[in-house]
Scaffold this motif. Structure first.
Motif, PDB file in Angstrom:
ATOM      1  N   LEU A 187     -11.040 -23.849  -3.017  1.00  0.00           N
ATOM      2  CA  LEU A 187      -9.806 -24.582  -2.762  1.00  0.00           C
ATOM      3  C   LEU A 187      -8.760 -24.279  -3.837  1.00  0.00           C
ATOM      4  O   LEU A 187      -7.578 -24.126  -3.533  1.00  0.00           O
ATOM      5  CB  LEU A 187     -10.076 -26.086  -2.706  1.00  0.00           C
ATOM      6  N   MET A 188      -9.194 -24.178  -5.087  1.00  0.00           N
ATOM      7  CA  MET A 188      -8.259 -23.856  -6.162  1.00  0.00           C
ATOM      8  C   MET A 188      -7.681 -22.454  -5.980  1.00  0.00           C
ATOM      9  O   MET A 188      -6.491 -22.224  -6.214  1.00  0.00           O
ATOM     10  CB  MET A 188      -8.963 -23.955  -7.513  1.00  0.00           C
ATOM     11  N   ALA A 189      -8.532 -21.528  -5.527  1.00  0.00           N
ATOM     12  CA  ALA A 189      -8.054 -20.157  -5.286  1.00  0.00           C
ATOM     13  C   ALA A 189      -7.027 -20.132  -4.172  1.00  0.00           C
ATOM     14  O   ALA A 189      -5.980 -19.471  -4.283  1.00  0.00           O
ATOM     15  CB  ALA A 189      -9.231 -19.249  -4.947  1.00  0.00           C
ATOM     16  N   ILE A 190      -7.297 -20.850  -3.092  1.00  0.00           N
ATOM     17  CA  ILE A 190      -6.361 -20.889  -1.965  1.00  0.00           C
ATOM     18  C   ILE A 190      -5.077 -21.609  -2.372  1.00  0.00           C
ATOM     19  O   ILE A 190      -3.966 -21.186  -2.029  1.00  0.00           O
ATOM     20  CB  ILE A 190      -7.008 -21.576  -0.750  1.00  0.00           C
ATOM     21  N   ASP A 191      -5.213 -22.685  -3.106  1.00  0.00           N
ATOM     22  CA  ASP A 191      -4.068 -23.492  -3.497  1.00  0.00           C
ATOM     23  C   ASP A 191      -3.111 -22.727  -4.415  1.00  0.00           C
ATOM     24  O   ASP A 191      -1.889 -22.810  -4.267  1.00  0.00           O
ATOM     25  CB  ASP A 191      -4.553 -24.759  -4.208  1.00  0.00           C
ATOM     26  N   ARG A 192      -3.667 -21.952  -5.390  1.00  0.00           N
ATOM     27  CA  ARG A 192      -2.778 -21.271  -6.320  1.00  0.00           C
ATOM     28  C   ARG A 192      -3.338 -19.977  -6.903  1.00  0.00           C
ATOM     29  O   ARG A 192      -2.590 -19.055  -7.194  1.00  0.00           O
ATOM     30  CB  ARG A 192      -2.368 -22.206  -7.452  1.00  0.00           C
ATOM     31  N   GLY A 193      -4.645 -19.892  -7.085  1.00  0.00           N
ATOM     32  CA  GLY A 193      -5.223 -18.754  -7.785  1.00  0.00           C
ATOM     33  C   GLY A 193      -4.945 -17.421  -7.124  1.00  0.00           C
ATOM     34  O   GLY A 193      -4.607 -16.436  -7.798  1.00  0.00           O
ATOM     35  N   ASN A 194      -5.073 -17.360  -5.811  1.00  0.00           N
ATOM     36  CA  ASN A 194      -4.827 -16.095  -5.107  1.00  0.00           C
ATOM     37  C   ASN A 194      -3.357 -15.700  -5.183  1.00  0.00           C
ATOM     38  O   ASN A 194      -3.028 -14.515  -5.334  1.00  0.00           O
ATOM     39  CB  ASN A 194      -5.278 -16.211  -3.650  1.00  0.00           C
ATOM     40  N   ALA A 195      -2.475 -16.686  -5.084  1.00  0.00           N
ATOM     41  CA  ALA A 195      -1.043 -16.395  -5.200  1.00  0.00           C
ATOM     42  C   ALA A 195      -0.693 -15.939  -6.615  1.00  0.00           C
ATOM     43  O   ALA A 195       0.173 -15.073  -6.803  1.00  0.00           O
ATOM     44  CB  ALA A 195      -0.229 -17.630  -4.831  1.00  0.00           C
ATOM     45  N   GLU A 196      -1.366 -16.486  -7.617  1.00  0.00           N
ATOM     46  CA  GLU A 196      -1.098 -16.078  -8.996  1.00  0.00           C
ATOM     47  C   GLU A 196      -1.507 -14.626  -9.233  1.00  0.00           C
ATOM     48  O   GLU A 196      -0.883 -13.929 -10.034  1.00  0.00           O
ATOM     49  CB  GLU A 196      -1.834 -17.004  -9.961  1.00  0.00           C
ATOM     50  N   ARG A 197      -2.535 -14.161  -8.537  1.00  0.00           N
ATOM     51  CA  ARG A 197      -2.910 -12.744  -8.641  1.00  0.00           C
ATOM     52  C   ARG A 197      -1.825 -11.850  -8.041  1.00  0.00           C
ATOM     53  O   ARG A 197      -1.550 -10.764  -8.526  1.00  0.00           O
ATOM     54  CB  ARG A 197      -4.248 -12.490  -7.935  1.00  0.00           C
ATOM     55  N   LEU A 198      -1.199 -12.333  -6.981  1.00  0.00           N
ATOM     56  CA  LEU A 198      -0.119 -11.581  -6.350  1.00  0.00           C
ATOM     57  C   LEU A 198       1.161 -11.624  -7.174  1.00  0.00           C
ATOM     58  O   LEU A 198       1.920 -10.637  -7.194  1.00  0.00           O
ATOM     59  CB  LEU A 198       0.160 -12.142  -4.951  1.00  0.00           C
ATOM     60  N   LEU A 199       1.410 -12.734  -7.813  1.00  0.00           N
ATOM     61  CA  LEU A 199       2.648 -12.945  -8.572  1.00  0.00           C
ATOM     62  C   LEU A 199       2.311 -13.385  -9.995  1.00  0.00           C
ATOM     63  O   LEU A 199       2.585 -14.531 -10.379  1.00  0.00           O
ATOM     64  CB  LEU A 199       3.514 -13.987  -7.873  1.00  0.00           C
TER      65      LEU A 199
END
Length: 204
Positions: A187-199
């Motif tokens: 859930l943390m990855a979906i919420d922000r972690g994956n987007a932080e890898r992109l940006l």
């Protein structure tokens, strides 16, 4: 997100643009080339044209079906048109959990069979490999029926948080994702972690 715009004549822009339909509008080769040079990512969304106000005269709004179907068409275009292969530096985010792709993935896997077009050459490492390079947001797909299929197909590392605001709220999607059986880390990855890898520059 950054919108890909090639509004005709082979021109392409790498600036935010509104209301551009990546599948039906403009020169997709120009979009891919420009974004690849910038190592950009493309976050797409679609607008149903005014004539598609109902689904086959049922009274159901066209957007209820066509938004997800158009997302699926766009993914097919990126894969089988060779865009994903030609421009590996472009990172795509597709809306609505990838549309209907998780449910018809096997049709994509078998699309080359008996087809005179060189579809297999455009996805030399396989359709599944290409699908797992793309990203998918949770807008209007934050429920177990969609998320279970999507996460099994591409993994939670490729899912980012989306809301479809103002049609749905962030709270709706937070609650919906919490009911999908994800771990706290997922859930943390979906919420922000994956987007932080992109940006990464926006990571806090």
């Amino acid at each position: 997100g950054i919108k890909g715009g090639a509004a005709g004549g082979g021109y392409s822009q790498v600036i935010p643009m509104e209301d551009i339909n990546l599948h039906f509008t403009g020169d997709f080769h120009a979009i891919g080339a420009a974004h690849n040079l910038a190592a950009a990512f493309i976050d797409n969304r679609f607008h149903v044209v005014s004539g598609e106000t109902q689904a086959a005269g049922t009274g159901v709004p066209g957007a209820t079906i066509e938004f997800c179907t158009d997302t699926t068409r766009a993914i097919a275009s990126v894969l089988f048109g060779g865009t994903s292969l030609r421009y590996p530096g472009v990172r795509f985010i597709f809306s609505h959990g990838g549309g209907t792709v998780p449910y018809i993935a096997e049709r994509f896997f078998r699309a080359h069979i008996g087809n005179p077009l060189p579809l297999k050459e455009r996805v030399p490492q396989g359709v599944l490999h290409e699908l797992r390079k793309l990203y998918y947001d949770s807008a209007q797909a934050s429920h177990p029926y969609a998320m279970n299929a999507l996460s099994r197909l591409v993994g939670t590392s490729q899912i980012v948080f989306g809301t479809d605001f103002p049609y749905r709220t962030a709270a709706d999607h937070v609650k919906g994702l919490a009911d999908c059986g994800f771990t706290d880390a997922e859930l943390m990855a979906i919420d922000r972690g994956n987007a932080e890898r992109l940006l990464p520059r926006w990571k806090r």
